[in-house]
Design a protein around this motif. Sequence first.
Motif, PDB file in Angstrom:
ATOM      1  N   GLU A  26       0.751  -1.425  -0.261  1.00 44.00           N
ATOM      2  CA  GLU A  26       0.239  -0.354  -0.096  1.00 44.00           C
ATOM      3  C   GLU A  26       0.945   1.206  -0.088  1.00 44.00           C
ATOM      4  OE1 GLU A  26      -3.661  -0.671   2.488  1.00 44.00           O
ATOM      5  OE2 GLU A  26      -2.322  -1.656   4.005  1.00 44.00           O
ATOM      6  N   VAL A  27       2.348   1.672   0.633  1.00 43.06           N
ATOM      7  CA  VAL A  27       2.452   2.078   1.147  1.00 43.06           C
ATOM      8  C   VAL A  27       4.182   2.893   0.326  1.00 43.06           C
ATOM      9  CG1 VAL A  27       3.660   4.261   2.715  1.00 43.06           C
ATOM     10  CG2 VAL A  27       1.445   3.152   3.099  1.00 43.06           C
ATOM     11  N   THR A  28       4.496   3.478   0.107  1.00 41.84           N
ATOM     12  CA  THR A  28       5.720   3.776  -0.303  1.00 41.84           C
ATOM     13  C   THR A  28       6.929   4.902   0.176  1.00 41.84           C
ATOM     14  OG1 THR A  28       6.183   2.728  -2.516  1.00 41.84           O
ATOM     15  CG2 THR A  28       7.958   4.269  -2.243  1.00 41.84           C
ATOM     16  N   VAL A  29       7.549   5.550   0.771  1.00 42.01           N
ATOM     17  CA  VAL A  29       7.696   6.040   2.321  1.00 42.01           C
ATOM     18  C   VAL A  29       9.294   6.400   2.428  1.00 42.01           C
ATOM     19  CG1 VAL A  29       8.491   4.767   4.314  1.00 42.01           C
ATOM     20  CG2 VAL A  29       8.032   6.898   4.389  1.00 42.01           C
ATOM     21  N   THR A  30       9.495   7.669   1.856  1.00 45.91           N
ATOM     22  CA  THR A  30      10.755   8.189   1.363  1.00 45.91           C
ATOM     23  C   THR A  30      11.607   8.367   3.075  1.00 45.91           C
ATOM     24  OG1 THR A  30      10.931   8.263  -0.662  1.00 45.91           O
ATOM     25  CG2 THR A  30      12.553   8.933   0.011  1.00 45.91           C
ATOM     26  N   LEU A  31      11.950   8.991   3.758  1.00 46.45           N
ATOM     27  CA  LEU A  31      12.147   9.543   4.697  1.00 46.45           C
ATOM     28  C   LEU A  31      13.686  10.555   4.236  1.00 46.45           C
ATOM     29  CD1 LEU A  31      11.890   7.190   6.123  1.00 46.45           C
ATOM     30  CD2 LEU A  31      13.483   7.419   7.989  1.00 46.45           C
ATOM     31  N   LEU A  32      13.111  11.690   4.323  1.00 52.02           N
ATOM     32  CA  LEU A  32      14.133  12.826   4.548  1.00 52.02           C
ATOM     33  C   LEU A  32      14.862  13.423   5.751  1.00 52.02           C
ATOM     34  CD1 LEU A  32      11.759  14.379   1.724  1.00 52.02           C
ATOM     35  CD2 LEU A  32      13.546  12.775   0.921  1.00 52.02           C
ATOM     36  N   ASP A  33      16.427  14.608   5.809  1.00 47.39           N
ATOM     37  CA  ASP A  33      16.650  15.033   7.405  1.00 47.39           C
ATOM     38  C   ASP A  33      15.530  16.490   7.197  1.00 47.39           C
ATOM     39  OD1 ASP A  33      17.886  16.400   8.765  1.00 47.39           O
ATOM     40  OD2 ASP A  33      19.815  16.063   7.528  1.00 47.39           O
ATOM     41  N   SER A  34      15.349  16.765   8.134  1.00 46.24           N
ATOM     42  CA  SER A  34      14.623  17.609   8.249  1.00 46.24           C
ATOM     43  C   SER A  34      14.956  19.415   9.103  1.00 46.24           C
ATOM     44  CB  SER A  34      13.014  17.528   9.128  1.00 46.24           C
ATOM     45  OG  SER A  34      13.799  16.828  10.835  1.00 46.24           O
ATOM     46  N   ASN A  35      16.415  18.894   9.631  1.00 48.91           N
ATOM     47  CA  ASN A  35      17.250  19.647   9.839  1.00 48.91           C
ATOM     48  C   ASN A  35      16.433  20.789  11.334  1.00 48.91           C
ATOM     49  OD1 ASN A  35      19.215  21.162   9.975  1.00 48.91           O
ATOM     50  ND2 ASN A  35      18.350  23.056   8.697  1.00 48.91           N
ATOM     51  N   HIS A  36      16.150  19.572  12.085  1.00 48.67           N
ATOM     52  CA  HIS A  36      16.053  20.198  13.459  1.00 48.67           C
ATOM     53  C   HIS A  36      16.181  19.958  13.898  1.00 48.67           C
ATOM     54  CE1 HIS A  36      12.772  21.055  16.071  1.00 48.67           C
ATOM     55  NE2 HIS A  36      12.524  19.979  15.857  1.00 48.67           N
ATOM     56  N   CYS A  37      16.886  18.198  14.689  1.00 47.20           N
ATOM     57  CA  CYS A  37      17.734  18.007  15.557  1.00 47.20           C
ATOM     58  C   CYS A  37      18.074  16.480  15.239  1.00 47.20           C
ATOM     59  CB  CYS A  37      16.730  17.271  17.445  1.00 47.20           C
ATOM     60  SG  CYS A  37      15.400  16.104  17.198  1.00 47.20           S
ATOM     61  N   PRO A  38      18.542  15.927  15.708  1.00 49.53           N
ATOM     62  CA  PRO A  38      19.870  14.621  15.257  1.00 49.53           C
ATOM     63  C   PRO A  38      18.187  13.754  15.258  1.00 49.53           C
ATOM     64  CG  PRO A  38      20.909  15.750  17.459  1.00 49.53           C
ATOM     65  CD  PRO A  38      19.383  16.289  17.213  1.00 49.53           C
ATOM     66  N   GLY A  39      18.549  12.493  13.640  1.00 51.93           N
ATOM     67  CA  GLY A  39      17.276  12.143  13.561  1.00 51.93           C
ATOM     68  C   GLY A  39      16.387  12.076  13.563  1.00 51.93           C
ATOM     69  N   SER A  40      15.926  13.816  13.132  1.00 54.02           N
ATOM     70  CA  SER A  40      15.130  14.051  12.964  1.00 54.02           C
ATOM     71  C   SER A  40      14.678  13.817  10.878  1.00 54.02           C
ATOM     72  CB  SER A  40      14.379  14.934  13.319  1.00 54.02           C
ATOM     73  OG  SER A  40      15.320  16.688  13.139  1.00 54.02           O
ATOM     74  N   VAL A  41      13.058  13.801  10.766  1.00 57.26           N
ATOM     75  CA  VAL A  41      13.231  13.100   9.271  1.00 57.26           C
ATOM     76  C   VAL A  41      11.454  14.029   8.980  1.00 57.26           C
ATOM     77  CG1 VAL A  41      14.787  11.620   9.211  1.00 57.26           C
ATOM     78  CG2 VAL A  41      12.251  11.096  10.140  1.00 57.26           C
ATOM     79  N   MET A  42      11.773  14.392   7.576  1.00 59.10           N
ATOM     80  CA  MET A  42       9.949  14.367   7.225  1.00 59.10           C
ATOM     81  C   MET A  42       9.696  13.146   6.547  1.00 59.10           C
ATOM     82  SD  MET A  42      10.555  18.031   5.024  1.00 59.10           S
ATOM     83  CE  MET A  42      11.848  17.823   4.914  1.00 59.10           C
ATOM     84  N   PHE A  43       8.827  13.202   6.229  1.00 64.01           N
ATOM     85  CA  PHE A  43       7.985  11.553   5.490  1.00 64.01           C
ATOM     86  C   PHE A  43       7.140  12.142   4.140  1.00 64.01           C
ATOM     87  CE2 PHE A  43       7.924  10.952  10.085  1.00 64.01           C
ATOM     88  CZ  PHE A  43       8.863   9.379  10.159  1.00 64.01           C
ATOM     89  N   LEU A  44       8.092  11.555   3.169  1.00 62.14           N
ATOM     90  CA  LEU A  44       7.292  11.785   1.593  1.00 62.14           C
ATOM     91  C   LEU A  44       6.071   9.995   1.540  1.00 62.14           C
ATOM     92  CD1 LEU A  44       6.781  12.948  -0.423  1.00 62.14           C
ATOM     93  CD2 LEU A  44       8.942  11.708  -2.081  1.00 62.14           C
ATOM     94  N   PHE A  45       4.874   9.804   1.316  1.00 69.43           N
ATOM     95  CA  PHE A  45       4.421   9.363   1.554  1.00 69.43           C
ATOM     96  C   PHE A  45       3.076   9.167   0.033  1.00 69.43           C
ATOM     97  CE2 PHE A  45       3.528  10.196   5.859  1.00 69.43           C
ATOM     98  CZ  PHE A  45       4.214   9.165   6.546  1.00 69.43           C
TER      99      PHE A  45
END
Length: 239
Positions: A83-102
Amino acid sequence: MSGTVIPGTPIAVDCWSVRRASGARLFFLSHLHSDHTAGLTSTWSRPLYCSPLTARLLPRHLQVPSHWIRPLEVGQSHVLGEEVTVTLLDSNHCPGSVMFLFEGAFGTILYTGDFRYTSAMQGELALRGRHIDCLYLDNTHCHPHRALPSRHRATCQAARIIRAHPQHHVVIGECPRLPLRSPRQAVLPLPHAWSPLGSPGRCVQPGEGDAAGGPGAGVQDLGGGESLAPGADEAAGAA
């Protein structure tokens, strides 16, 4: 942005109420700040997707059982079920933080979570040529009359404050529930890409810390959550 269940999808992001997310099957954690982990405890018993760094910190900070944690590499696309493809993008917020492209039959959704925008984000390969059908945007500091200082400027401001108070023991990092050992100890979160090291009157650029000889006298470099000395939030310019 404190979490949501995305309608018409099996996706929940930063939402740890099983009752609220009863229709969700895929649970994602953008980062470890406490306003995004409310309800996430050692009793969690479903697969949880996050960045590799967040995956390493989760068992230590929230005692989430390791066998439920599914780290996903940042910058790569991952197919979850049919059902889902996801790509994680660096969110430049804190160590390990990401945005999600679904991506899926529901269209293309970008969930930013907490992020600090930079022009370099426009060059993300995963976003090139993509039409975003739905954008979940964190706009905590998005106000036309309030300019958020750049990370470099904010770090220099924080460095000046530290040097102006040599009698204080300053802890640099993000330390959840860190007890202050004395009234003169201040906890000052700073962006993870910068460090106010080196000689007075200058800011050290990323990567210079090792060459500069590590943290200066009276400065301890730690990692973790969010504690802040009074008035330090403006100086730190945290996003």
